[in-house]
Each structure stands twice: as structure tokens, then as C-alpha cells.
Design a protein around this motif. Structure first.
Motif, PDB file in Angstrom:
ATOM      1  N   VAL A 154      -7.254   5.193  -2.070  1.00 10.91           N
ATOM      2  CA  VAL A 154      -7.047   4.566  -3.379  1.00 10.91           C
ATOM      3  C   VAL A 154      -5.981   3.481  -3.281  1.00 10.91           C
ATOM      4  CG1 VAL A 154      -6.276   4.973  -5.756  1.00 10.91           C
ATOM      5  CG2 VAL A 154      -7.812   6.607  -4.647  1.00 10.91           C
ATOM      6  N   SER A 155      -4.920   3.739  -2.529  1.00 12.85           N
ATOM      7  CA  SER A 155      -3.867   2.726  -2.412  1.00 12.85           C
ATOM      8  C   SER A 155      -4.384   1.476  -1.703  1.00 12.85           C
ATOM      9  CB  SER A 155      -2.627   3.285  -1.713  1.00 12.85           C
ATOM     10  OG  SER A 155      -2.916   3.713  -0.413  1.00 12.85           O
ATOM     11  N   GLU A 156      -5.280   1.646  -0.728  1.00 13.38           N
ATOM     12  CA  GLU A 156      -5.895   0.476  -0.080  1.00 13.38           C
ATOM     13  C   GLU A 156      -6.784  -0.287  -1.065  1.00 13.38           C
ATOM     14  OE1 GLU A 156      -5.736  -1.147   2.887  1.00 13.38           O
ATOM     15  OE2 GLU A 156      -4.002   0.109   3.314  1.00 13.38           O
ATOM     16  N   ASP A 157      -7.547   0.439  -1.869  1.00 14.82           N
ATOM     17  CA  ASP A 157      -8.388  -0.213  -2.878  1.00 14.82           C
ATOM     18  C   ASP A 157      -7.536  -0.996  -3.871  1.00 14.82           C
ATOM     19  OD1 ASP A 157     -10.634   0.857  -1.708  1.00 14.82           O
ATOM     20  OD2 ASP A 157     -10.872   2.474  -3.184  1.00 14.82           O
ATOM     21  N   ALA A 185       0.836  -1.208   0.000  1.00 13.21           N
ATOM     22  CA  ALA A 185       0.000   0.000   0.000  1.00 13.21           C
ATOM     23  C   ALA A 185       0.867   1.254   0.000  1.00 13.21           C
ATOM     24  CB  ALA A 185      -0.952  -0.010   1.191  1.00 13.21           C
ATOM     25  N   ALA A 186       1.981   1.235   0.722  1.00 12.31           N
ATOM     26  CA  ALA A 186       2.879   2.395   0.745  1.00 12.31           C
ATOM     27  C   ALA A 186       3.503   2.627  -0.624  1.00 12.31           C
ATOM     28  CB  ALA A 186       3.960   2.203   1.797  1.00 12.31           C
ATOM     29  N   ALA A 187       3.902   1.557  -1.281  1.00  9.51           N
ATOM     30  CA  ALA A 187       4.472   1.685  -2.626  1.00  9.51           C
ATOM     31  C   ALA A 187       3.423   2.223  -3.598  1.00  9.51           C
ATOM     32  CB  ALA A 187       5.006   0.341  -3.100  1.00  9.51           C
ATOM     33  N   THR A 188       2.190   1.823  -3.410  1.00 11.95           N
ATOM     34  CA  THR A 188       1.109   2.320  -4.262  1.00 11.95           C
ATOM     35  C   THR A 188       0.818   3.778  -3.953  1.00 11.95           C
ATOM     36  OG1 THR A 188       0.169   0.099  -4.255  1.00 11.95           O
ATOM     37  CG2 THR A 188      -1.253   1.870  -5.014  1.00 11.95           C
ATOM     38  N   TRP A 189       0.878   4.159  -2.681  1.00 19.74           N
ATOM     39  CA  TRP A 189       0.626   5.545  -2.282  1.00 19.74           C
ATOM     40  C   TRP A 189       1.614   6.486  -2.953  1.00 19.74           C
ATOM     41  CZ3 TRP A 189       3.141   9.613  -0.117  1.00 19.74           C
ATOM     42  CH2 TRP A 189       2.350  10.686   0.281  1.00 19.74           C
ATOM     43  N   VAL A 190       2.856   6.041  -3.115  1.00 19.85           N
ATOM     44  CA  VAL A 190       3.863   6.867  -3.783  1.00 19.85           C
ATOM     45  C   VAL A 190       3.396   7.236  -5.184  1.00 19.85           C
ATOM     46  CG1 VAL A 190       6.219   6.847  -4.718  1.00 19.85           C
ATOM     47  CG2 VAL A 190       5.782   5.985  -2.416  1.00 19.85           C
ATOM     48  N   VAL A 191       2.672   6.354  -5.824  1.00 23.51           N
ATOM     49  CA  VAL A 191       2.188   6.598  -7.184  1.00 23.51           C
ATOM     50  C   VAL A 191       0.933   7.456  -7.177  1.00 23.51           C
ATOM     51  CG1 VAL A 191       1.312   5.505  -9.290  1.00 23.51           C
ATOM     52  CG2 VAL A 191       3.186   4.440  -8.032  1.00 23.51           C
ATOM     53  N   VAL A 192      -0.070   7.105  -6.351  1.00 18.76           N
ATOM     54  CA  VAL A 192      -1.368   7.771  -6.437  1.00 18.76           C
ATOM     55  C   VAL A 192      -1.554   8.912  -5.435  1.00 18.76           C
ATOM     56  CG1 VAL A 192      -2.521   5.751  -7.411  1.00 18.76           C
ATOM     57  CG2 VAL A 192      -2.519   6.089  -4.931  1.00 18.76           C
ATOM     58  N   GLN A 193      -0.750   8.955  -4.386  1.00 18.03           N
ATOM     59  CA  GLN A 193      -0.821  10.004  -3.366  1.00 18.03           C
ATOM     60  C   GLN A 193      -2.190  10.075  -2.685  1.00 18.03           C
ATOM     61  OE1 GLN A 193       1.950  12.412  -2.758  1.00 18.03           O
ATOM     62  NE2 GLN A 193       2.949  10.669  -3.705  1.00 18.03           N
ATOM     63  N   ILE A 228       4.614  -4.829  -8.693  1.00 16.70           N
ATOM     64  CA  ILE A 228       4.465  -4.417 -10.097  1.00 16.70           C
ATOM     65  C   ILE A 228       2.991  -4.266 -10.442  1.00 16.70           C
ATOM     66  CG2 ILE A 228       4.787  -5.171 -12.493  1.00 16.70           C
ATOM     67  CD1 ILE A 228       7.467  -6.429 -11.504  1.00 16.70           C
ATOM     68  N   ALA A 229       2.166  -5.214 -10.018  1.00 14.77           N
ATOM     69  CA  ALA A 229       0.724  -5.140 -10.302  1.00 14.77           C
ATOM     70  C   ALA A 229       0.112  -3.898  -9.648  1.00 14.77           C
ATOM     71  CB  ALA A 229       0.025  -6.403  -9.803  1.00 14.77           C
ATOM     72  N   ALA A 230       0.501  -3.606  -8.413  1.00 14.80           N
ATOM     73  CA  ALA A 230      -0.027  -2.434  -7.710  1.00 14.80           C
ATOM     74  C   ALA A 230       0.422  -1.145  -8.395  1.00 14.80           C
ATOM     75  CB  ALA A 230       0.423  -2.454  -6.254  1.00 14.80           C
ATOM     76  N   ARG A 231       1.673  -1.088  -8.790  1.00 12.02           N
ATOM     77  CA  ARG A 231       2.191   0.105  -9.468  1.00 12.02           C
ATOM     78  C   ARG A 231       1.450   0.338 -10.782  1.00 12.02           C
ATOM     79  NH1 ARG A 231       6.275   1.297 -13.214  1.00 12.02           N
ATOM     80  NH2 ARG A 231       7.166   3.359 -12.897  1.00 12.02           N
ATOM     81  N   ARG A 232       1.286  -0.727 -11.557  1.00 15.56           N
ATOM     82  CA  ARG A 232       0.580  -0.588 -12.847  1.00 15.56           C
ATOM     83  C   ARG A 232      -0.868  -0.145 -12.646  1.00 15.56           C
ATOM     84  NH1 ARG A 232       2.843  -5.885 -16.056  1.00 15.56           N
ATOM     85  NH2 ARG A 232       4.870  -4.972 -16.585  1.00 15.56           N
ATOM     86  N   GLU A 233      -1.512  -0.720 -11.648  1.00 16.48           N
ATOM     87  CA  GLU A 233      -2.898  -0.326 -11.389  1.00 16.48           C
ATOM     88  C   GLU A 233      -2.970   1.125 -10.912  1.00 16.48           C
ATOM     89  OE1 GLU A 233      -6.797  -1.960  -9.039  1.00 16.48           O
ATOM     90  OE2 GLU A 233      -5.286  -3.382  -9.723  1.00 16.48           O
ATOM     91  N   GLY A 234      -1.982   1.551 -10.136  1.00 18.98           N
ATOM     92  CA  GLY A 234      -1.923   2.945  -9.698  1.00 18.98           C
ATOM     93  C   GLY A 234      -1.756   3.893 -10.874  1.00 18.98           C
ATOM     94  N   ILE A 235      -0.898   3.537 -11.802  1.00 20.99           N
ATOM     95  CA  ILE A 235      -0.695   4.361 -13.002  1.00 20.99           C
ATOM     96  C   ILE A 235      -1.975   4.408 -13.832  1.00 20.99           C
ATOM     97  CG2 ILE A 235       0.549   4.476 -15.205  1.00 20.99           C
ATOM     98  CD1 ILE A 235       3.010   3.384 -13.608  1.00 20.99           C
ATOM     99  N   ASP A 236      -2.648   3.272 -13.970  1.00 18.66           N
ATOM    100  CA  ASP A 236      -3.925   3.242 -14.697  1.00 18.66           C
ATOM    101  C   ASP A 236      -4.952   4.136 -14.010  1.00 18.66           C
ATOM    102  OD1 ASP A 236      -2.881   1.512 -16.561  1.00 18.66           O
ATOM    103  OD2 ASP A 236      -3.795  -0.286 -15.684  1.00 18.66           O
ATOM    104  N   TRP A 237      -4.979   4.110 -12.673  1.00 19.93           N
ATOM    105  CA  TRP A 237      -5.925   4.944 -11.922  1.00 19.93           C
ATOM    106  C   TRP A 237      -5.649   6.424 -12.183  1.00 19.93           C
ATOM    107  CZ3 TRP A 237      -5.763   8.749  -8.251  1.00 19.93           C
ATOM    108  CH2 TRP A 237      -6.966   9.047  -7.617  1.00 19.93           C
ATOM    109  N   ILE A 238      -4.367   6.797 -12.179  1.00 16.86           N
ATOM    110  CA  ILE A 238      -4.009   8.200 -12.447  1.00 16.86           C
ATOM    111  C   ILE A 238      -4.439   8.597 -13.853  1.00 16.86           C
ATOM    112  CG2 ILE A 238      -2.050   9.744 -12.866  1.00 16.86           C
ATOM    113  CD1 ILE A 238      -0.653   8.362 -10.510  1.00 16.86           C
ATOM    114  N   ARG A 239      -4.183   7.749 -14.836  1.00 20.54           N
ATOM    115  CA  ARG A 239      -4.572   8.060 -16.215  1.00 20.54           C
ATOM    116  C   ARG A 239      -6.076   8.251 -16.331  1.00 20.54           C
ATOM    117  NH1 ARG A 239      -0.714   3.562 -18.810  1.00 20.54           N
ATOM    118  NH2 ARG A 239       1.177   4.830 -18.913  1.00 20.54           N
TER     119      ARG A 239
END
Length: 119
Positions: free
Chosen positions: A32-35, A20-28, A63-74
Motif C-alpha cells: 500500500v505504501s508503494e501504491d 514510502a517509509a513515512a507512508t508505511w508508518v501510517v498504513v503498516q 504531506i500528500a503521502a501521509r494524507r493519502e495513507g490516512i484516507d486509505w485507513i479510513r
């Protein structure tokens, strides 16, 4: 020997904060990072993916969390967040009333009191 579903789930839950912390770095955004973390767990349980050890599982999850975070931002970058038209009309009307009251012969201190009382 591949990890069983309970072992995968146990390890992912143990690594929850890290993922979740690694995902938070992407989505802030903490919610959302918990989701996204929950979606990664669901993918690990429902996909035809197998893991031989915890290391590859963690790498895959990150990797899956990072990619999903990037997709969420897009997806959400395109959404415009604005004020509802009705509320905007009320604000414009209120601002006009304040401006007219201040311009109607009131002193600066009277105008400041008027604005301070409402704000």
C-alpha cells in the motif's frame, strides 16, 4: 526558477524509500505504501503545482503521502474481512465430525492422534 518535470520526477524517485517509509508508518503495509508513493508521483506530475526547490517538494510529497495513507485507513477500516460462508460451513461440519469421533468412545490419545493427523 521552478523545478522542471524531469527534475521533480528524478528527485521523487531518489526520495522513494524515504517517502514510502513515512507512508508505511501510517498504513503498516509495504504494498500500500508503494501504491501511495506512485499516486503522489502522479499527483506531482499532473497537478498544477510548482516547486521552487527540492525542500518544498519533499515536504509536499510527505504531506500528500501521509494524507493519502490516512484516507486509505479510513476507507479500509470499514471493510470487514471474513471467511466465505461456504468455507465456514465446511469448517463447522468438519469440526462437528471431529467432536463426534472424539466423543464416540475414543480415548484421549486416540482423539489427539485424530486431531493431529488432520491438522
Amino acid at each position: 526558477m521552478t523545478l522542471s518535470e524531469p527534475e521533480i520526477l528524478r528527485f521523487l524517485m531518489k526520495s522513494r524509500e524515504r517517502i514510502a517509509a513515512a507512508t508505511w508508518v501510517v498504513v503498516q503495509d509495504g504494498h500500500v505504501s508503494e501504491d501511495i508513493f506512485q499516486n503522489v508521483v502522479i499527483k506531482a506530475m499532473t497537478k498544477e503545482v510548482s516547486f521552487e526547490a527540492e525542500g518544498p517538494l519533499l515536504s509536499w510529497a510527505m504531506i500528500a503521502a501521509r494524507r493519502e495513507g490516512i484516507d486509505w485507513i479510513r476507507k479500509h477500516r470499514r471493510e470487514q474481512i471474513g471467511i466465505d460462508e461456504e468455507i465456514l460451513d465446511l469448517l463447522v461440519s468438519d469440526w462437528g465430525k471431529r467432536r463426534n469421533a472424539c466423543a464416540g468412545g475414543q480415548t484421549r490419545s486416540g482423539a489427539a492422534r485424530l486431531l493431529g493427523a488432520v491438522a
